[in-house]
Design an enzyme around this catalytic site. Structure first.
Site, PDB file in Angstrom:
ATOM      1  N   LEU A  47       0.871  -1.181   0.000  1.00  0.00           N
ATOM      2  CA  LEU A  47       0.000   0.000   0.000  1.00  0.00           C
ATOM      3  C   LEU A  47       0.903   1.224   0.000  1.00  0.00           C
ATOM      4  CD1 LEU A  47      -2.852  -0.607   2.637  1.00  0.00           C
ATOM      5  CD2 LEU A  47      -3.159  -0.183   0.196  1.00  0.00           C
ATOM      6  N   ASP A  48       0.650   2.181  -0.883  1.00  0.00           N
ATOM      7  CA  ASP A  48       1.434   3.412  -0.909  1.00  0.00           C
ATOM      8  C   ASP A  48       1.349   4.110   0.449  1.00  0.00           C
ATOM      9  OD1 ASP A  48       2.138   3.037  -3.547  1.00  0.00           O
ATOM     10  OD2 ASP A  48       0.535   4.301  -4.337  1.00  0.00           O
ATOM     11  N   PRO A  49       2.373   4.917   0.811  1.00  0.00           N
ATOM     12  CA  PRO A  49       2.319   5.648   2.090  1.00  0.00           C
ATOM     13  C   PRO A  49       1.042   6.474   2.264  1.00  0.00           C
ATOM     14  CG  PRO A  49       4.532   5.771   1.188  1.00  0.00           C
ATOM     15  CD  PRO A  49       3.688   5.074   0.147  1.00  0.00           C
ATOM     16  N   LEU A  50       0.546   7.081   1.186  1.00  0.00           N
ATOM     17  CA  LEU A  50      -0.665   7.894   1.289  1.00  0.00           C
ATOM     18  C   LEU A  50      -1.917   7.058   1.552  1.00  0.00           C
ATOM     19  CD1 LEU A  50      -0.433  10.658  -1.477  1.00  0.00           C
ATOM     20  CD2 LEU A  50      -0.490  10.983   0.990  1.00  0.00           C
ATOM     21  N   ALA A  51      -1.873   5.790   1.156  1.00  0.00           N
ATOM     22  CA  ALA A  51      -3.048   4.920   1.295  1.00  0.00           C
ATOM     23  C   ALA A  51      -3.163   4.374   2.716  1.00  0.00           C
ATOM     24  CB  ALA A  51      -2.961   3.769   0.301  1.00  0.00           C
TER      25      ALA A  51
END
Length: 306
Positions: A47-51
């Site tokens: 999962l991307d850091p923003l997600a």
């Protein structure tokens, strides 16, 4: 003489973590691994850091089935910012273009979303973890390089509009592994004629697991104060990752030979595909595959069962 590194605990099972925003999947994994003092752990789907949202973490013997969970379908809720296209297709990238959104109706949006359901081709974004000759694309992107990427076929099983308010569109996506929701948001924006990028993303399901089952990092840290027993009580058995697979029950005799690496004949077994294996006393053995001659072959066995 170099000192041997202290070994962590032997922990087996699956933890369902609700990953917070601003943290990479690997940083989340390492934090959880430290809290459990586990000697072996891995996550199942970046999962991307923003997600935010569901990040299953496998410990010990459960890591043997992590790749199968990685291959499972996923579900997300995303917010698309309409009218703005960015370099990374999310809110972290520099703005490339702005366009008026216009007076979009819910009916127009629903019609566009319908066009993405089924098998579609996606080109992985440059700011992704896909590797080209061993180098992640995002590293090349940081160097200002743009290289040609092959398109991938992914499946969108369900794509629904949850909210349309001004220049924001919330979508609910049920998709196959390898789907980039950032890319999907960008393509939806193009189809609507105004462009878009992904402003927020939350994973709500991964394989058979739902976000409602997950625990937050703050809850984990609080439980850690009560010791390992409190933390271990959160772990699910490895077999739960395969709960939607057909199950084959083996007699004690058949289980013995299967655990020696031999394929065995099992009455009423499925005719093909992957199966989860249990001894007739209920003990989970691991993963098997049905051979062309109908026998069940061991593919990934759980040590604790042997």
């Amino acid at each position: 003489m170099a000192r041997r590194r202290a070994k962590g605990r032997d922990v087996d099972g699956i933890l369902l973590l609700d990953k917070p925003t601003g943290m990479s999947s690997n940083a989340a994994l390492q934090t959880v691994k430290r809290l459990f003092n586990a000697n072996k752990a891995g996550h199942t789907g970046n999962l991307d850091p923003l997600a935010t949202g569901l990040l299953p973490i496998c410990f010990g013997e459960a890591t043997k089935i992590s790749s199968y969970l990685l291959d499972s379908d996923k579900r997300y809720i995303g917010t698309c910012k309409l009218g703005v296209r960015t370099r990374t297709a999310d809110s972290e990238g520099e703005v490339l273009e702005t366009r008026p959104v216009g007076n979009l109706t819910e009916q127009q949006v629903k019609q566009v979303l319908q066009g993405f359901i089924g098998q579609i081709e996606q080109i992985p974004p440059m700011h992704s973890a896909v590797k080209i000759n061993g180098t992640p694309l995002y590293k090349l992107a940081r160097e200002g390089k743009e290289i040609e990427r092959k398109s991938r076929r992914v499946s969108i099983y369900q794509l629904e509009m949850l909210r349309l308010e001004g220049d924001e569109l919330d979508i609910d996506v049920h998709c196959s592994k390898g789907t980039y929701v950032r890319t999907l948001a960008e393509e939806i924006g193009e189809a609507l004629g105004c462009g878009a990028h992904l402003n927020a993303l939350r994973r709500t399901a991964s394989g058979p697991f739902e976000l409602e089952q997950a625990v937050t990092m703050a809850e984990l840290a609080h439980l850690a104060e009560d010791g390992y027993e409190a933390l271990d009580s959160l772990l699910l058995p490895p077999e739960e990752a395969l709960s939607d697979w057909p199950m084959v029950s083996l007699s004690q005799n058949s289980a013995y030979y299967l655990q020696q690496g031999q394929a065995v004949q099992v009455p009423k077994a499925p005719s093909s595909g992957w199966v989860r294996l249990r001894r007739d006393d209920g003990q989970f053995l691991g993963i098997g595959q049905i051979l062309e001659d109908g026998r069940v072959a061991p593919k990934r066995l759980i040590k604790a069962a042997q």
